[in-house]
Design an enzyme around this catalytic site. Structure first.
Site, PDB file in Angstrom:
ATOM      1  N   ALA A   1       0.830  -1.202   0.000  1.00 15.39           N
ATOM      2  CA  ALA A   1       0.000   0.000   0.000  1.00 15.39           C
ATOM      3  C   ALA A   1       0.869   1.258   0.000  1.00 15.39           C
ATOM      4  CB  ALA A   1      -0.914  -0.006   1.225  1.00 15.39           C
ATOM      5  N   ALA A   2       0.326   2.338  -0.513  1.00 12.43           N
ATOM      6  CA  ALA A   2       1.079   3.586  -0.629  1.00 12.43           C
ATOM      7  C   ALA A   2       1.520   4.131   0.729  1.00 12.43           C
ATOM      8  CB  ALA A   2       0.243   4.627  -1.362  1.00 12.43           C
ATOM      9  N   HIS A   3       0.726   3.914   1.767  1.00  6.92           N
ATOM     10  CA  HIS A   3       1.094   4.457   3.080  1.00  6.92           C
ATOM     11  C   HIS A   3       2.278   3.719   3.699  1.00  6.92           C
ATOM     12  CE1 HIS A   3      -1.618   1.179   4.358  1.00  6.92           C
ATOM     13  NE2 HIS A   3      -0.827   1.135   5.415  1.00  6.92           N
ATOM     14  N   CYS A   4       2.710   2.618   3.099  1.00  6.86           N
ATOM     15  CA  CYS A   4       3.873   1.880   3.603  1.00  6.86           C
ATOM     16  C   CYS A   4       5.181   2.433   3.042  1.00  6.86           C
ATOM     17  CB  CYS A   4       3.760   0.402   3.239  1.00  6.86           C
ATOM     18  SG  CYS A   4       2.406  -0.417   4.087  1.00  6.86           S
TER      19      CYS A   4
END
Length: 50
Positions: free
Chosen positions: A38-41
């Site tokens: 995921a992008a937030h990672c």
């Protein structure tokens, strides 16, 4: 994922996880060189070794 395609549930059966600075993120191994998460990672300057 922009422009991605749906895949069969058995096409990418291998998972990994990343723990960094108190956060867990799930990853999917999509081939021998790439993982998808995921992008937030996203962590700048992070290196992942499998």
């Amino acid at each position: 994922v922009v422009g991605g395609d749906e895949c069969d549930i058995n096409e990418h059966p291998f998972l990994a996880f990343l723990y960094s600075h108190g956060y867990f993120c799930g990853l999917t191994l999509i081939n021998q060189e790439w993982v998808l998460t995921a992008a937030h990672c996203d962590r700048r300057f992070m290196r992942i070794y499998l």
